[in-house]
Design a protein around this motif. Structure first.
Motif, PDB file in Angstrom:
ATOM      1  N   GLY A 152       0.780  -1.234   0.000  1.00 51.55           N
ATOM      2  CA  GLY A 152       0.000   0.000   0.000  1.00 51.55           C
ATOM      3  C   GLY A 152       0.809   1.280   0.000  1.00 51.55           C
ATOM      4  N   HIS A 153       2.130   1.160   0.128  1.00 54.23           N
ATOM      5  CA  HIS A 153       2.952   2.364   0.027  1.00 54.23           C
ATOM      6  C   HIS A 153       4.333   2.013  -0.501  1.00 54.23           C
ATOM      7  N   ALA A 154       4.496   2.210  -1.805  1.00 55.81           N
ATOM      8  CA  ALA A 154       5.798   2.037  -2.452  1.00 55.81           C
ATOM      9  C   ALA A 154       5.860   3.032  -3.589  1.00 55.81           C
ATOM     10  N   HIS A 155       7.014   3.091  -4.223  1.00 56.61           N
ATOM     11  CA  HIS A 155       7.204   3.987  -5.368  1.00 56.61           C
ATOM     12  C   HIS A 155       7.903   3.206  -6.467  1.00 56.61           C
ATOM     13  N   THR A 156       7.305   3.172  -7.647  1.00 53.11           N
ATOM     14  CA  THR A 156       7.883   2.378  -8.735  1.00 53.11           C
ATOM     15  C   THR A 156       9.243   2.914  -9.165  1.00 53.11           C
ATOM     16  N   ILE A 188      -5.367  10.571  -4.890  1.00 54.39           N
ATOM     17  CA  ILE A 188      -4.417  11.673  -4.653  1.00 54.39           C
ATOM     18  C   ILE A 188      -3.573  11.400  -3.413  1.00 54.39           C
ATOM     19  N   LYS A 189      -2.320  11.796  -3.486  1.00 56.94           N
ATOM     20  CA  LYS A 189      -1.421  11.724  -2.333  1.00 56.94           C
ATOM     21  C   LYS A 189      -1.017  13.139  -1.940  1.00 56.94           C
ATOM     22  N   ALA A 190      -1.224  13.482  -0.685  1.00 60.64           N
ATOM     23  CA  ALA A 190      -0.747  14.762  -0.164  1.00 60.64           C
ATOM     24  C   ALA A 190       0.410  14.479   0.787  1.00 60.64           C
ATOM     25  N   GLN A 210      -0.576   8.021   5.805  1.00 61.18           N
ATOM     26  CA  GLN A 210       0.556   7.191   5.389  1.00 61.18           C
ATOM     27  C   GLN A 210       1.767   7.492   6.265  1.00 61.18           C
ATOM     28  N   HIS A 211       2.416   6.473   6.741  1.00 59.89           N
ATOM     29  CA  HIS A 211       3.517   6.507   7.721  1.00 59.89           C
ATOM     30  C   HIS A 211       2.922   6.742   9.116  1.00 59.89           C
ATOM     31  N   CYS A 212       2.545   8.017   9.358  1.00 63.40           N
ATOM     32  CA  CYS A 212       1.860   8.337  10.613  1.00 63.40           C
ATOM     33  C   CYS A 212       2.638   7.739  11.778  1.00 63.40           C
ATOM     34  N   SER A 247       6.561  -0.748   3.117  1.00 57.58           N
ATOM     35  CA  SER A 247       8.015  -0.622   2.976  1.00 57.58           C
ATOM     36  C   SER A 247       8.423   0.774   2.519  1.00 57.58           C
ATOM     37  N   ASP A 248       7.518   1.480   1.824  1.00 55.70           N
ATOM     38  CA  ASP A 248       7.870   2.747   1.187  1.00 55.70           C
ATOM     39  C   ASP A 248       9.062   2.583   0.237  1.00 55.70           C
ATOM     40  N   ALA A 249       9.179   1.393  -0.372  1.00 59.27           N
ATOM     41  CA  ALA A 249      10.270   1.204  -1.345  1.00 59.27           C
ATOM     42  C   ALA A 249      10.254   2.382  -2.303  1.00 59.27           C
TER      43      ALA A 249
HETATM   44 ZN   LIG Z   1       6.588   7.255   0.194  1.00 61.78          ZN
END
Ligand SMILES: [Zn+2]
Length: 545
Positions: free
Chosen positions: A63-67, A295-297, A379-381, A443-445
């Motif tokens: 639910g939280h990564a970056h390609t 959307i991501k803020a 997210q993260h929080c 992971s926030d990869a």
């Molecule tokens: Zn991130």
């Protein structure tokens, strides 16, 4: 044609039938789960016993990564820890700034074009006694070629003098909170936040913006997904330019693209109204393997970079409070418009002041425009306390906690950033669950490596890199962790009706494992091997990509 697969064990996440031995797949979807005899009643089928010795779970949802991680692997790896690349090769970590420089010198020698930028990624000086890299360190590599290294957090970049010069910053007396100055009055070469990084980034190889992946990068990222059992993955802060979306549509529609990508349009450099209109228009372009329209803020920076916004008493080492990436009134307007338009917003908050701000803004927005089942997600929080989780519950928010942080930065949080007391409550998975806040873990990869089983291990054990257990009260069970990396994450994306469990009618997305994570010793969870995946009925063998 229906295919029925047998396995040693199939973990369905379907509460009515959690464990079975067979699963039937038709047209990329799950026809049913159960025993062979039951499934055979659907009519003609082909039995496939190739996973007989393996354990099948719902494909993992990150639910939280970056390609962009796929793209970064073409740059010089400057991370502290060893890490597996898309081809399955382990790349060695670098332990000192001198070794970082040496590695860059080697890479510099290989570049023929003297003007071509040299880019590195995943630097983290916090492991190097927090000794900061300066432009002078990187000038040792080259004074004629622009050089830039992105930090592991993605919130800080180091550049050399040539890069500063190309960006028009090689001058004395600049007054910008994201551009610290050296004794000589010139920038140190360390740049904080998108405002400071973006204009220089274009000169040091991060020219597609920090958040985009290109076509080859997207393909490489798909390989990482298969290796880690991931079948649905977010790209949590994408610019989504017309060209970028076209590329994503093209690559994900290729016959063998192994993952479903959910990119979120980052709220940056546009008004709330423009951003909502843009997300609405993107939504229409969605396909099965590319889900657009969210959307991501971003409210603040990172805790280990001291750029997160903290409430009293602030950073443990006395560092000044961090940066607001989005002003409260901007976030408030975005939330209001998004609630009206039915567009989901995920908000990055790291420090507890940022979390409080996002809660305040959403509470205000919901008073004006209540919206059932909005599933706005923090997210993260990372630093939220129990009272903040109670507010999330009241506001019907979801949370996606950064479990991997315990391992990678837990020791530093304890010693340096927030101190012993608050370090124990970071990424409070147990509190989230006991408060009833729908929860995912991530992971926030590329910030930390993609790998839901590793992330689950982090949430279950809460071990730091030095081997200490940090916050044992916040440990969760293997069952809860497995839920968090499947249905938990699917829920935060409003996709729990399609993925996250193995049930009739849902997408045939499997993580195919060599061992049973439920039976593994909690300490061994991270060592459970992934054979590969099935995505939409298509099989991907991690050894054969
Ligand atoms: Zn991130």
């Amino acid at each position: 044609m229906t295919k029925i697969y047998s396995a040693k064990k199939i973990i369905t996440m379907n509460p009515a039938r959690p464990f079975v031995t067979h699963i039937a797949v038709k047209d990329g979807k799950i026809l049913g789960t159960g025993e062979l005899d039951e499934l055979s009643r659907w009519g003609e089928y082909e039995l496939d016993n190739s996973f007989e010795g393996k354990v099948i779970m719902p494909g993992f949802v990150e639910g939280h990564a970056h390609t962009m991680e796929g793209t970064l692997w073409r740059y010089v790896y400057c991370g502290f820890f060893d890490r597996t690349d898309p081809d399955g090769k382990i790349r060695e970590g670098v332990k000192t700034i001198e070794t970082v420089v040496e590695r860059l010198v080697e890479a510099d020698k290989k570049l023929k074009d003297p003007n071509m930028p040299l880019s590195g990624w995943q630097l983290d000086p916090i492991y190097m006694n927090n000794k900061r890299v300066s432009r002078r360190d990187l000038d040792k590599v080259s004074t004629t070629r622009p050089i830039g290294i992105m930090h592991a957090s993605g919130h800080i970049m180091n550049v050399n003098s040539k890069a500063l010069e190309l960006g028009g910053l090689m001058k004395a007396g600049i007054n910008h909170p994201g551009i610290p100055l050296d004794k000589d009055g010139y920038p140190t070469g360390e740049l904080y936040g998108p405002d400071a990084m973006t204009p220089i980034g274009v000169h040091v190889g991060f020219n597609r913006s920090m958040t985009d992946s290109d076509e080859d990068g997207l393909i490489a990222f798909g390989k990482l997904c298969v290796r880690t059992g991931v079948t649905t993955v977010t790209d949590l802060a994408a610019r989504l330019t017309e060209e970028g979306v076209e590329a994503m549509l093209r690559i994900t529609s290729e016959k063998n693209y192994p993952a479903r990508i959910v990119p979120l349009k980052v709220f940056l450099a546009a008004t709330p109204k423009e951003t909502i209109e843009f997300a609405k228009s993107l939504k229409k372009k969605s396909t099965d393997r590319l889900r657009l329209g969210r959307i991501k803020a971003v409210a603040d920076g990172s805790i280990q970079g001291f750029s997160a916004r903290m409430r009293w008493p602030g950073y443990h080492n006395g560092a000044p409070n961090g940066l607001w990436y989005t002003a409260p009134d901007q976030l408030s307007e975005l939330y209001e418009l998004a609630l009206v338009a039915g567009i989901q917003v995920h908000t990055h908050t790291n420090g507890d002041e940022a979390t409080e701000m996002a809660l305040d803004m959403l509470e205000g927005a919901l008073k004006k425009y209540s919206s059932p089942d909005h599933r706005f997600t923090l997210q993260h929080c990372q630093l939220a306390d129990a009272a903040q989780f109670r507010r999330m519950k009241k506001l019907e928010m979801c949370v996606n906690l950064f479990a991997n942080h315990h391992y990678y930065w837990g020791d530093e949080h304890y010693k340096l950033t927030v101190g012993p007391d608050r370090a124990l409550r970071m990424n409070a998975c147990k509190t989230a669950l006991s408060t009833g806040v729908p929860m995912a873990i991530h992971s926030d990869a590329p910030v930390t490596p993609l790998g839901p089983l590793f992330t689950a291990w982090c949430a279950v054990n809460r071990l730091t890199a030095s081997g200490r257990t940090q916050g044992k009260q916040e440990k969760i069970t293997i069952e809860d962790a497995m839920y968090a990396i499947t249905l938990g994450a699917a829920y935060t994306l409003h996709m729990d009706d399609e993925v996250g469990s193995l049930e009739t009618g849902k997408s045939a997305d499997f993580a195919i494992l060599e061992e049973d994570p439920y039976l593994s010793d909690a300490n061994e969870l991270k060592n459970v091997k992934v054979w590969g995946t099935m995505q939409g009925g298509r099989i991907f063998d991690a050894k054969n990509l």
